[in-house]
Design an enzyme around this catalytic site. Sequence first.
Site, PDB file in Angstrom:
ATOM      1  N   GLY A 157       0.810  -1.216   0.000  1.00  0.00           N
ATOM      2  CA  GLY A 157       0.000   0.000   0.000  1.00  0.00           C
ATOM      3  C   GLY A 157       0.834   1.253   0.000  1.00  0.00           C
ATOM      4  N   TYR A 214     -12.698  -2.862  12.337  1.00  0.00           N
ATOM      5  CA  TYR A 214     -11.381  -2.229  12.248  1.00  0.00           C
ATOM      6  C   TYR A 214     -10.580  -2.474  13.525  1.00  0.00           C
ATOM      7  CZ  TYR A 214      -7.773   1.366  11.942  1.00  0.00           C
ATOM      8  OH  TYR A 214      -6.561   2.026  11.928  1.00  0.00           O
TER       9      TYR A 214
END
Length: 288
Positions: free
Chosen positions: A23, A166
Amino acid sequence: MHTNSWTADDIPDLTGRTVVITGAGRGLGLITARELARAGARVVLGVRDTEKGRQAVADLPGTFDIRPLDVSDLTSVRAFADAWTGDIDILINNAGVMDIPAVRTADGLDLQTTTNYTGPFLLTTLLLPHLTDRVVHVTSELHKQGRIDLADLDWRTRKHNGMRAYQASKLAVVLFSLELQRRLTATGSPVRSVLASPGIARTSLAAGSRSNVVNRFTFLTNDPERGVLSVLYAATEDVPGNAYVGPDGPGGFKGSPSLRRPGRAGLDPAMAGRLWNATADLVGAGTR
């Protein structure tokens, strides 16, 4: 241990070393790539869009290698690992998403859990034979609010909640590091598993989350250049296995990189072992 004066200028010479960052096409990942390349490392960016990755580093000095990698796609993870040859000195599991709606991947897995934890778990275990120095897992202070449900890691039976998913994924990352370090130590490996929390860094990660409101309060947050210092410190300084590097300010929200402690739930070796086995079963990693 506080490191109030530590900055990216203190990164040691990394000439001849190879770093893989997931990423890394934007945000903290791109800043990490920029600084490690500036210190002399060959930086491999694992990104979903290789053209955007090339554009992101086009004007940066240093040596970059752009390769396709989507950690939410287990086929992509396996292809990246299968194609790898040679050593990796440092693997930085940076890719992540935050508080997104319930979405299933091509593998039928929860997108958020897979991006933040399951995919990086598989990537790390597949690349482990190539690693020579350390793995850096980017986690969050919000792991301290996380809860792991071993019977439903992938949010199939529970009502999905983006923020709880999350928090759980970031706690899973902390437990993964704990069990990975135990296994590395048991085999006499010199490789270290290290955790890094950027605190609350003003990036686009939380753009779609209700928690994005905190970005308006700059006195509570790090700008991206400062938030990334915990990751850079964890990647390059002589820290012990399973070290947790995060900002030294109250709550770990902002400040300079320092050695801190994860939440109590992230220090449970029995849970870490059970989570490893459950995750290996989920992804078919063959790493029980």
